[in-house]
Scaffold this motif. Structure first.
Motif, PDB file in Angstrom:
ATOM      1  N   ALA A   1       6.055  13.318   1.236  1.00  0.00           N
ATOM      2  CA  ALA A   1       6.520  11.935   1.263  1.00  0.00           C
ATOM      3  C   ALA A   1       5.407  10.967   0.857  1.00  0.00           C
ATOM      4  O   ALA A   1       4.235  11.159   1.208  1.00  0.00           O
ATOM      5  CB  ALA A   1       7.023  11.585   2.665  1.00  0.00           C
ATOM      6  N   VAL A   2       5.794   9.938   0.124  1.00  0.00           N
ATOM      7  CA  VAL A   2       4.878   8.846  -0.217  1.00  0.00           C
ATOM      8  C   VAL A   2       5.171   7.700   0.745  1.00  0.00           C
ATOM      9  O   VAL A   2       6.278   7.153   0.758  1.00  0.00           O
ATOM     10  CB  VAL A   2       5.072   8.382  -1.676  1.00  0.00           C
ATOM     11  CG1 VAL A   2       4.140   7.212  -1.990  1.00  0.00           C
ATOM     12  CG2 VAL A   2       4.816   9.540  -2.640  1.00  0.00           C
TER      13      VAL A   2
ATOM     14  N   ILE B   1       9.174   6.357   0.718  1.00  0.00           N
ATOM     15  CA  ILE B   1      10.025   6.219  -0.464  1.00  0.00           C
ATOM     16  C   ILE B   1      11.049   7.349  -0.476  1.00  0.00           C
ATOM     17  O   ILE B   1      10.689   8.523  -0.407  1.00  0.00           O
ATOM     18  CB  ILE B   1       9.188   6.250  -1.757  1.00  0.00           C
ATOM     19  CG1 ILE B   1       8.201   5.086  -1.774  1.00  0.00           C
ATOM     20  CG2 ILE B   1      10.094   6.188  -2.980  1.00  0.00           C
ATOM     21  CD1 ILE B   1       7.290   5.082  -2.989  1.00  0.00           C
ATOM     22  N   LYS B   2      12.329   6.996  -0.553  1.00  0.00           N
ATOM     23  CA  LYS B   2      13.400   7.987  -0.617  1.00  0.00           C
ATOM     24  C   LYS B   2      13.710   8.391  -2.051  1.00  0.00           C
ATOM     25  O   LYS B   2      13.930   9.558  -2.346  1.00  0.00           O
ATOM     26  CB  LYS B   2      14.667   7.448   0.045  1.00  0.00           C
ATOM     27  CG  LYS B   2      14.541   7.198   1.541  1.00  0.00           C
ATOM     28  CD  LYS B   2      15.916   7.032   2.170  1.00  0.00           C
ATOM     29  CE  LYS B   2      16.694   5.886   1.536  1.00  0.00           C
ATOM     30  NZ  LYS B   2      18.015   5.685   2.168  1.00  0.00           N
ATOM     31  N   GLU B   3      13.747   7.423  -2.944  1.00  0.00           N
ATOM     32  CA  GLU B   3      14.061   7.710  -4.340  1.00  0.00           C
ATOM     33  C   GLU B   3      13.610   6.546  -5.211  1.00  0.00           C
ATOM     34  O   GLU B   3      13.305   5.460  -4.709  1.00  0.00           O
ATOM     35  CB  GLU B   3      15.559   7.947  -4.525  1.00  0.00           C
ATOM     36  CG  GLU B   3      16.423   6.762  -4.133  1.00  0.00           C
ATOM     37  CD  GLU B   3      17.890   7.006  -4.383  1.00  0.00           C
ATOM     38  OE1 GLU B   3      18.214   7.642  -5.420  1.00  0.00           O
ATOM     39  OE2 GLU B   3      18.718   6.572  -3.572  1.00  0.00           O
ATOM     40  N   ALA B   4      13.552   6.785  -6.498  1.00  0.00           N
ATOM     41  CA  ALA B   4      13.181   5.757  -7.466  1.00  0.00           C
ATOM     42  C   ALA B   4      14.302   5.632  -8.494  1.00  0.00           C
ATOM     43  O   ALA B   4      14.781   6.637  -9.024  1.00  0.00           O
ATOM     44  CB  ALA B   4      11.865   6.115  -8.150  1.00  0.00           C
TER      45      ALA B   4
ATOM     46  N   GLU C   1       0.847  -1.196   0.000  1.00  0.00           N
ATOM     47  CA  GLU C   1       0.000   0.000   0.000  1.00  0.00           C
ATOM     48  C   GLU C   1       0.883   1.247   0.000  1.00  0.00           C
ATOM     49  O   GLU C   1       1.739   1.414   0.875  1.00  0.00           O
ATOM     50  CB  GLU C   1      -0.914   0.014   1.219  1.00  0.00           C
ATOM     51  CG  GLU C   1      -1.855   1.213   1.255  1.00  0.00           C
ATOM     52  CD  GLU C   1      -2.757   1.200   2.469  1.00  0.00           C
ATOM     53  OE1 GLU C   1      -3.955   1.489   2.341  1.00  0.00           O
ATOM     54  OE2 GLU C   1      -2.240   0.888   3.571  1.00  0.00           O
ATOM     55  N   PHE C   2       0.677   2.111  -0.982  1.00  0.00           N
ATOM     56  CA  PHE C   2       1.385   3.384  -1.084  1.00  0.00           C
ATOM     57  C   PHE C   2       0.381   4.498  -0.843  1.00  0.00           C
ATOM     58  O   PHE C   2      -0.664   4.552  -1.502  1.00  0.00           O
ATOM     59  CB  PHE C   2       2.035   3.543  -2.454  1.00  0.00           C
ATOM     60  CG  PHE C   2       2.991   2.431  -2.805  1.00  0.00           C
ATOM     61  CD1 PHE C   2       4.331   2.511  -2.467  1.00  0.00           C
ATOM     62  CD2 PHE C   2       2.538   1.303  -3.482  1.00  0.00           C
ATOM     63  CE1 PHE C   2       5.208   1.490  -2.800  1.00  0.00           C
ATOM     64  CE2 PHE C   2       3.407   0.273  -3.823  1.00  0.00           C
ATOM     65  CZ  PHE C   2       4.747   0.360  -3.477  1.00  0.00           C
ATOM     66  N   VAL C   3       0.677   5.387   0.094  1.00  0.00           N
ATOM     67  CA  VAL C   3      -0.256   6.446   0.474  1.00  0.00           C
ATOM     68  C   VAL C   3       0.385   7.795   0.206  1.00  0.00           C
ATOM     69  O   VAL C   3       1.518   8.063   0.633  1.00  0.00           O
ATOM     70  CB  VAL C   3      -0.648   6.343   1.958  1.00  0.00           C
ATOM     71  CG1 VAL C   3      -1.661   7.430   2.316  1.00  0.00           C
ATOM     72  CG2 VAL C   3      -1.215   4.964   2.256  1.00  0.00           C
ATOM     73  N   ARG C   4      -0.341   8.632  -0.500  1.00  0.00           N
ATOM     74  CA  ARG C   4       0.147   9.966  -0.855  1.00  0.00           C
ATOM     75  C   ARG C   4      -0.804  11.022  -0.309  1.00  0.00           C
ATOM     76  O   ARG C   4      -1.985  11.057  -0.666  1.00  0.00           O
ATOM     77  CB  ARG C   4       0.262  10.085  -2.374  1.00  0.00           C
ATOM     78  CG  ARG C   4       0.780  11.408  -2.874  1.00  0.00           C
ATOM     79  CD  ARG C   4       0.734  11.451  -4.388  1.00  0.00           C
ATOM     80  NE  ARG C   4       1.140  12.745  -4.903  1.00  0.00           N
ATOM     81  CZ  ARG C   4       0.814  13.201  -6.102  1.00  0.00           C
ATOM     82  NH1 ARG C   4       0.088  12.444  -6.919  1.00  0.00           N
ATOM     83  NH2 ARG C   4       1.212  14.383  -6.498  1.00  0.00           N
ATOM     84  N   GLY C   5      -0.295  11.842   0.587  1.00  0.00           N
ATOM     85  CA  GLY C   5      -1.087  12.952   1.100  1.00  0.00           C
ATOM     86  C   GLY C   5      -2.284  12.566   1.934  1.00  0.00           C
ATOM     87  O   GLY C   5      -3.226  13.356   2.051  1.00  0.00           O
TER      88      GLY C   5
END
Length: 271
Positions: free
Chosen positions: A85-86, A110-113, A20-24
């Motif tokens: 941050a995501v 997530i720090k970077e892709a 699960e990725f949560v944004r905002g």
């Protein structure tokens, strides 16, 4: 059977990982490494070629999640990263568990892709626990104010100084052009930031130099477009004069403008 019985069973366990990725706090992306979509607690977890580097003792605070290159989360980091941050939550669930119980095994951001190949992207994450061991910055003395504008030390309310309803008339990849209200001095928004809404999420980006109606955007104008309504917030040059004249906030100024120019450790010969 309970979740623990499935998890530690050598025969009955059929583990599936949920990502699960949560944004905002409002927008969520949910995926699973199962061979088909999964419906749990009225939430659909989309089957996708997703995996992670696994958890092991001594592996540190990082965990990598590999997703297809066209994954919606990976696309967020194509170009300028999201301003907020995501967060990442990883769960484990067992197919035969009729109670639909799943446990959290990882929480982080997530720090970077990194796009390692044309067909996949590696998301580098940092665990929530790693933030507890970070060394904080020490406050030092200087003539300029060390506080970040609008933070809890500065105490300036951004809502009192933001200029909303501005519409981008043109942009060139590095700068935007807007019609600013009359009476604002040139450079009023230099060092400030721009705010706008996209997909229900408030995005922010720092501003460079403002020259008339042209404002430079840190990181470029990716995500912005002509006709988009934005809000601009003024910047501060960290001097006591601008703190007093622009924001009337000199009582909270964090610098020492009257600091003497000689160091107390300098040896001065009197004779």
């Amino acid at each position: 059977m309970s979740w623990n019985q499935f998890e530690y069973s050598t025969a009955d366990g059929r583990p599936v990982t949920l990502y699960e990725f949560v944004r905002g706090d409002t927008l969520s992306y949910r995926y699973t490494n199962a061979d088909k979509d999964i419906l749990l607690n009225d939430v659909v977890w989309t089957a996708q070629a997703i995996s992670d580097s696994g958890l092991s003792a001594g592996s540190g605070d990082n965990l990598d999640v590999t997703v297809p290159a066209e994954n919606a989360v990976a696309l967020l980091f194509r170009g300028v990263s999201p301003s907020r941050a995501v967060r990442v939550r990883i769960y484990r669930w067992h197919v035969d568990d009729t109670s639909a119980e799943f446990r959290t095994v990882w929480v982080g951001t997530i720090k970077e892709a990194k796009r390692e190949a044309i067909d996949r992207t590696r998301l580098v994450t940092a665990s929530l626990a790693s933030t507890f061991s970070r060394v904080g910055l020490r406050l030092t003395y200087g003539r300029a104010c060390p506080h970040a504008l609008y933070d809890h030390n500065c105490t300036v309310d951004p809502a009192s100084f933001g200029v909303s309803g501005l519409v981008i008339s043109s942009l060139d990849g590095a700068e935007i052009t807007v019609t600013l209200p009359a009476g604002l001095e040139n450079g009023w928004f230099t060092g400030g930031y721009v705010e706008w809404e996209t997909d229900g999420i408030t995005e922010r980006r720092g501003l460079k130099v403002q020259d008339g109606n042209v404002v430079g955007v840190i990181g470029g104008t990716s995500g912005l477009s002509e006709g988009l309504a934005i809000t601009l917030f003024p910047g501060c040059n960290r001097t006591i004069s601008q703190c007093a004249e622009k924001f009337s906030n000199h009582l909270n100024y964090g610098g020492q403008p009257h600091m003497p120019g000689k160091s107390p450790f300098t040896i001065i010969k009197l004779f």
